[in-house]
Design an enzyme around this catalytic site. Structure first.
Site: not given
Ligand code: TYD
Length: 142
Positions: A58
């Site tokens: 992302h």
């Molecule tokens: P995401 O940012 O997509 O994780 P990564 O980039 O590590 O794969 O987040 C994964 C899930 O966690 C998504 O449903 C949002 C949640 N999340 C939170 O609730 N708070 C946070 O601070 C973060 C980073 C993610």
């Protein structure tokens, strides 16, 4: 600070962090606007990542991040819609600063790796681009 549309991977950078070391080990301390080039509003860490799994995939509209491999190693692929670069992180005293408007993927986690992420904003799903085609269109629209 460069904006989400105009930012490139060349606005991102590796930052060497201070190390206080003695015979009993090392300390690295991080301070807002000094070691970290922004004001930290949130800290999270990734751990227990199963072998072969990738994270990220992302970009952010306003959020800046600072990523440290506090344990183990992994790669971060940064992508501005035109240029891409693979950055290997494997030391707790090295950080990668990612500016807004950069697609990132975290790959090739070693066993037991821990990725510490310092973020400039609180969590907000509206700040994400999760579709790479949409991201490329926005970055390359003139
Ligand atoms: P995401 O940012 O997509 O994780 P990564 O980039 O590590 O794969 O987040 C994964 C899930 O966690 C998504 O449903 C949002 C949640 N999340 C939170 O609730 N708070 C946070 O601070 C973060 C980073 C993610």
């Amino acid at each position: 600070m460069v904006g989400e549309i105009n930012s490139t991977i060349y606005n991102c950078g590796i930052i060497q962090l201070p190390r206080i070391n003695n015979r009993a080990g090392n300390i690295t301390s991080l301070e807002n606007n000094i070691t970290i080039p922004f004001e930290v509003k949130r800290v999270y860490y990734l751990y227990d990542i199963p072998g072969g799994e990738d994270r990220g995939g992302h970009a952010h509209k306003e959020l800046e991040q600072f990523i440290i491999a506090v344990s183990g190693a992994f790669d971060v692929l940064i992508d501005d819609g035109t240029n891409k670069k693979l950055v290997h992180l494997d030391r707790p005293f090295i950080g990668l600063h990612i500016v807004p408007g950069i697609w990132r993927e975290l790959l090739n986690f070693s066993s037991g790796a821990v990725s510490l992420v310092l973020a400039s904003e609180k969590y907000d799903e509206r700040d994400y681009y999760r579709d790479h085609d949409e991201f490329k269109l926005i970055k390359n629209a003139e």
